[in-house]
Design a protein around this motif. Structure first.
Motif, PDB file in Angstrom:
ATOM      1  N   VAL A 168       3.987   5.448  -5.662  1.00 44.40           N
ATOM      2  CA  VAL A 168       3.896   5.447  -7.125  1.00 44.40           C
ATOM      3  C   VAL A 168       2.799   6.407  -7.586  1.00 44.40           C
ATOM      4  O   VAL A 168       2.973   7.147  -8.554  1.00 44.40           O
ATOM      5  CB  VAL A 168       3.639   4.015  -7.648  1.00 44.40           C
ATOM      6  N   ARG A 169       1.679   6.407  -6.876  1.00 37.47           N
ATOM      7  CA  ARG A 169       0.574   7.296  -7.242  1.00 37.47           C
ATOM      8  C   ARG A 169       0.997   8.760  -7.131  1.00 37.47           C
ATOM      9  O   ARG A 169       0.747   9.569  -8.036  1.00 37.47           O
ATOM     10  CB  ARG A 169      -0.644   7.039  -6.346  1.00 37.47           C
ATOM     11  N   LEU A 170       1.673   9.090  -6.034  1.00 39.62           N
ATOM     12  CA  LEU A 170       2.131  10.475  -5.854  1.00 39.62           C
ATOM     13  C   LEU A 170       3.139  10.855  -6.933  1.00 39.62           C
ATOM     14  O   LEU A 170       3.081  11.961  -7.486  1.00 39.62           O
ATOM     15  CB  LEU A 170       2.742  10.652  -4.461  1.00 39.62           C
ATOM     16  N   THR A 171       4.053   9.943  -7.224  1.00 33.87           N
ATOM     17  CA  THR A 171       5.050  10.209  -8.261  1.00 33.87           C
ATOM     18  C   THR A 171       4.382  10.386  -9.621  1.00 33.87           C
ATOM     19  O   THR A 171       4.722  11.304 -10.377  1.00 33.87           O
ATOM     20  CB  THR A 171       6.071   9.062  -8.316  1.00 33.87           C
ATOM     21  N   ALA A 172       3.422   9.518  -9.922  1.00 34.48           N
ATOM     22  CA  ALA A 172       2.715   9.617 -11.202  1.00 34.48           C
ATOM     23  C   ALA A 172       1.963  10.939 -11.310  1.00 34.48           C
ATOM     24  O   ALA A 172       1.990  11.593 -12.363  1.00 34.48           O
ATOM     25  CB  ALA A 172       1.752   8.440 -11.365  1.00 34.48           C
ATOM     26  N   ASN A 173       1.314  11.347 -10.236  1.00 33.25           N
ATOM     27  CA  ASN A 173       0.603  12.630 -10.259  1.00 33.25           C
ATOM     28  C   ASN A 173       1.569  13.791 -10.470  1.00 33.25           C
ATOM     29  O   ASN A 173       1.273  14.718 -11.233  1.00 33.25           O
ATOM     30  CB  ASN A 173      -0.194  12.833  -8.968  1.00 33.25           C
TER      31      ASN A 173
ATOM     32  N   LYS B  87       0.843  -1.210   0.000  1.00 34.53           N
ATOM     33  CA  LYS B  87       0.000   0.000   0.000  1.00 34.53           C
ATOM     34  C   LYS B  87       0.868   1.246   0.000  1.00 34.53           C
ATOM     35  O   LYS B  87       0.599   2.200  -0.735  1.00 34.53           O
ATOM     36  CB  LYS B  87      -0.930   0.011   1.216  1.00 34.53           C
ATOM     37  N   ASP B  88       1.914   1.240   0.845  1.00 34.85           N
ATOM     38  CA  ASP B  88       2.821   2.393   0.888  1.00 34.85           C
ATOM     39  C   ASP B  88       3.506   2.593  -0.460  1.00 34.85           C
ATOM     40  O   ASP B  88       3.631   3.723  -0.942  1.00 34.85           O
ATOM     41  CB  ASP B  88       3.877   2.208   1.991  1.00 34.85           C
ATOM     42  N   SER B  89       3.936   1.487  -1.060  1.00 38.57           N
ATOM     43  CA  SER B  89       4.593   1.584  -2.366  1.00 38.57           C
ATOM     44  C   SER B  89       3.636   2.120  -3.421  1.00 38.57           C
ATOM     45  O   SER B  89       4.001   2.967  -4.234  1.00 38.57           O
ATOM     46  CB  SER B  89       5.124   0.214  -2.800  1.00 38.57           C
ATOM     47  N   VAL B  90       2.422   1.617  -3.414  1.00 40.99           N
ATOM     48  CA  VAL B  90       1.422   2.071  -4.383  1.00 40.99           C
ATOM     49  C   VAL B  90       1.136   3.556  -4.189  1.00 40.99           C
ATOM     50  O   VAL B  90       1.030   4.311  -5.153  1.00 40.99           O
ATOM     51  CB  VAL B  90       0.126   1.226  -4.274  1.00 40.99           C
ATOM     52  N   GLU B  91       1.049   3.977  -2.940  1.00 44.89           N
ATOM     53  CA  GLU B  91       0.813   5.394  -2.661  1.00 44.89           C
ATOM     54  C   GLU B  91       1.978   6.234  -3.183  1.00 44.89           C
ATOM     55  O   GLU B  91       1.778   7.294  -3.776  1.00 44.89           O
ATOM     56  CB  GLU B  91       0.612   5.614  -1.156  1.00 44.89           C
TER      57      GLU B  91
END
Length: 111
Positions: free
Chosen positions: A54-59, A48-52
């Motif tokens: 990645v999501r922040l980086t993608a945004n 979950k932390d990794s996905v978060e």
């Protein structure tokens, strides 16, 4: 457990030992399952932390890309405007050059 001619079932020491062993094995298995569930929860939390992340980086990358696109569009508009002004300047120069040539021909003595 044994039944003898209608007698009640009796637990022997051996049967009780086997039952105790089975209960111990079951406890160990339950403990192992609990440990596995704990490890799985930790792994899920890390994912979950990794996905978060990645999501922040993608945004952030999407925002940067959008900003760069806007800047590119602004530059292209500036380039188009410069080209338009250059074309107009070239046309004015050609007109002035034609006028200068005409005047030179008018001034030339004895043609």
């Amino acid at each position: 457990m044994t039944k003898r001619d209608g007698e009640r079932t009796r637990w022997t020491d051996e049967m009780l030992d086997e039952l105790a062993d089975s209960v111990s094995e079951l406890r160990e298995s339950v403990s192992e399952v609990k440990d596995s569930v704990s490890e799985l929860r930790e792994s899920v939390s890390e994912v979950k932390d990794s996905v978060e992340g990645v999501r922040l980086t993608a945004n952030a990358l999407l925002q940067i890309a959008a900003q760069q696109q806007r800047e590119n569009e602004a530059r292209q508009a500036e380039i188009a405007e410069i080209r338009q002004r250059q074309e107009e300047s070239d046309k004015r120069f050609e007109v002035l050059l034609s006028e200068v040539r005409y005047l030179i021909r008018q001034i030339k003595p004895g043609d």
